[in-house]
Design an enzyme around this catalytic site. Structure first.
Site, PDB file in Angstrom:
ATOM      1  N   GLU A   1      39.322  44.249  44.090  1.00 63.25           N
ATOM      2  CA  GLU A   1      39.240  43.840  42.681  1.00 63.25           C
ATOM      3  C   GLU A   1      38.947  45.064  41.839  1.00 63.25           C
ATOM      4  O   GLU A   1      38.100  45.891  42.196  1.00 63.25           O
ATOM      5  CB  GLU A   1      38.093  42.840  42.418  1.00 63.25           C
ATOM      6  CG  GLU A   1      38.375  41.428  42.794  1.00 63.25           C
ATOM      7  CD  GLU A   1      37.242  40.472  42.395  1.00 63.25           C
ATOM      8  OE1 GLU A   1      36.635  40.652  41.318  1.00 63.25           O
ATOM      9  OE2 GLU A   1      36.976  39.561  43.186  1.00 63.25           O
TER      10      GLU A   1
ATOM     11  N   GLU B   1      31.679  39.389  47.483  1.00 59.50           N
ATOM     12  CA  GLU B   1      30.498  39.842  46.728  1.00 59.50           C
ATOM     13  C   GLU B   1      29.229  39.071  47.086  1.00 59.50           C
ATOM     14  O   GLU B   1      28.608  38.448  46.211  1.00 59.50           O
ATOM     15  CB  GLU B   1      30.757  39.727  45.220  1.00 59.50           C
ATOM     16  CG  GLU B   1      31.960  40.512  44.736  1.00 59.50           C
ATOM     17  CD  GLU B   1      32.026  40.654  43.216  1.00 59.50           C
ATOM     18  OE1 GLU B   1      31.284  39.932  42.516  1.00 59.50           O
ATOM     19  OE2 GLU B   1      32.799  41.489  42.737  1.00 59.50           O
TER      20      GLU B   1
HETATM   21  C1  NOJ Z   1      34.011  39.452  40.557  1.00 56.86           C
HETATM   22  C2  NOJ Z   1      34.245  38.118  41.158  1.00 56.86           C
HETATM   23  O1  NOJ Z   1      34.694  38.187  42.483  1.00 56.86           O
HETATM   24  C3  NOJ Z   1      35.101  37.196  40.330  1.00 56.86           C
HETATM   25  O2  NOJ Z   1      34.801  35.900  40.703  1.00 56.86           O
HETATM   26  C4  NOJ Z   1      34.878  37.458  38.858  1.00 56.86           C
HETATM   27  O3  NOJ Z   1      35.458  36.531  38.044  1.00 56.86           O
HETATM   28  C5  NOJ Z   1      35.343  38.860  38.558  1.00 56.86           C
HETATM   29  N1  NOJ Z   1      34.542  39.785  39.312  1.00 56.86           N
HETATM   30  C6  NOJ Z   1      35.315  39.277  37.098  1.00 56.86           C
HETATM   31  O4  NOJ Z   1      34.017  39.354  36.605  1.00 56.86           O
END
Ligand code: NOJ
Length: 458
Positions: free
Chosen positions: A363, A165
């Site tokens: 994710e 991200e």
């Molecule tokens: C995106 C991120 O990669 C991760 O670090 C984060 O905790 C999760 N989403 C949940 O918000």
């Protein structure tokens, strides 16, 4: 029954800072998170900082055994730069090498494919002090770190990622103040975005020299932009939102070039970052083998109805305004809209506009507060999480049926972990972590996920 293609990846993702703990142990030096917590602990939910998190540094031998029990055939974590190379440059920390080699080997021994990411929001403080991602010197140190990781762990890793991200650290460090140093400085944001892309492309260049059997990719959080209406101003707003939020990394990473509209926009406002023609060549020649997509929420926008002063600070919000669609379905704990169909739209966008590149969901998940109230006979019955997964998988499956080259679905995450400023406010795990006793207990969703993976569908 919804069936996924053969050899579909099922698993989860986590990151070093959010799971390892041991933030000052065995020669690891401070990250921006360690420093920020020291300076401003009140910014963190319940004032819980990064020192302990899920304590996997101590407990990994036991924790990796949960992977099979929850249906994993693949698993992603990240390497902590500050643990592997204390201070971000120079000597490698042998204790970290021993830890990661053993941790990774045990994952492989479980029969689980190992995906490793190099940067997950965790800048060594010394690197931040010389400018973080706004600095060319930091880009060079990152590439040395990446090269070291490929050399040390290349025989164990099945798939590499350069960044997780990347737009998030750019926005959170220099626009939204959710990451250290929490400044509002659009010029730094733009430079840091460019340098991050360059760092990713240079790391891919270094990767190729090792001639490993593995593949290399990048993980992007794609938040498809939907316009409020078919009014041309709303549509233009959505186009710009998409350029900034998605295409800024998607295009250079997959296609090797920045979208012309984004370059023109920055040019119009005299905001282009510093770069050379050689940098653009590097970006062109070092695209990813495959893509990881984190998906949680859509980005609904409308036109910004206000006139922007000529000398106004240059912010994305000048070009679009978030649209709170009446009746939208919300995950109230995280404040994010739940919109599974976007996963289908992402699948089709990748198919049609990004050469149908191989990709997977890296994710997807649901953070929920106070899950204690769902405990039944000792187990957390997180039926809402199972429903969330099912709905997203249904949309993803439609995309796969229509030819999108998606090869897997990984959730966030397999065990409750620390979520940056939100600390342990919301829980995401298939496995519950009891913060007081450090005990681990499988949730209903963990059992469900195992059956999902065994049946390759539901
Ligand atoms: C995106 C991120 O990669 C991760 O670090 C984060 O905790 C999760 N989403 C949940 O918000």
């Amino acid at each position: 029954m919804i069936k996924f293609p053969k050899n579909f990846y099922w698993g989860s993702a986590i990151s070093a800072t959010q799971s390892e703990g041991a933030s000052a142990k065995d020669n690891k030096t401070e990250t921006t998170w360690d420093r920020w917590y020291k300076e401003d602990p009140y910014k963190f939910y319940d004032q819980i900082g990064p020192e302990l998190t899920t304590n996997m540094y101590e407990n990994y031998k036991e924790d990796v055994k949960w992977l099979k029990k929850t249906g994993h055939n693949s698993y992603r974590t990240s390497i902590s730069w500050a643990r592997l190379i204390p201070g971000g440059k120079g000597e490698v920390n042998q204790k970290a090498v021993d830890f990661y080699r053993d941790y990774f080997q045990r994952i492989k021994d479980e029969g689980v494919e190992l995906f490793v990411n190099l940067f997950h929001f965790d800048m060594p403080i010394e690197m931040q002090e010389i400018g973080g991602w706004t600095s060319r010197e930091v880009v060079n140190h990152f590439v040395e770190y990446a090269d070291t990781a490929f050399k040390l762990f290349g025989d164990l890793v099945d798939r590499w990622f350069t960044f997780n991200e990347p737009i998030v650290h750019v926005e959170c460090q220099y626009l939204n103040q959710y990451h250290y140093p929490a400044e509002v400085n659009p010029e730094k944001a733009i430079q840091s975005a460019f340098n991050t892309q360059l760092a990713s492309s240079l790391a891919i260049q270094a990767f190729r020299k090792h001639e490993l059997d593995s593949k290399v990719g990048i993980i992007l959080n794609l938040t498809p932009a939907y316009s409020r209406s078919s009014n041309p101003n709303d549509i233009e707003a959505a186009k710009i939102a998409d350029l900034i939020a998605c295409k800024s990394f998607l295009d250079p990473s997959v296609l090797g070039e920045y979208p012309k509209e984004l370059v023109d926009l920055l040019k119009d406002y005299d905001k282009l970052p510093d770069y050379t023609d050689e940098d653009l060549e590097v970006i062109k020649n070092n695209t990813v083998d495959f893509l990881g997509v984190n998906y949680y929420q859509p980005l609904r926008v409308k036109e910004n109805p206000y006139e922007i002063k000529e000398d106004a600070i240059f912010l994305p919000e000048n070009f679009y305004t978030p649209f709170e669609m009446p009746g939208r379905r919300m995950n109230i704990y995280r404040g994010w809209e739940i919109y599974p169909k976007a996963l289908y739209d992402i699948a089709i966008n990748i198919r049609d506009n990004y050469n149908n590149i191989e990709w997977l969901v890296t994710e997807n998940g649901m953070g929920v507060e106070n899950e204690e109230r769902f405990r039944e006979n000792g187990q957390i019955n997180d039926h809402y999480r199972i429903d969330f997964f099912k709905e997203h998988l249904t949309e993803l499956h439609k995309g796969v049926e229509e030819g999108s080259n998606c090869i897997g679905y990984q959730v966030w995450t397999f065990i409750d972990c620390w979520s940056w400023l939100n600390a342990y406010k919301n829980r995401y795990g298939l496995v519950e972590l009891d913060l007081d006793t450090q005990e681990r207990r499988i949730k209903k969703s963990g059992e469900w996920f195992k059956t999902l993976s065994e049946n390759n569908g539901f």
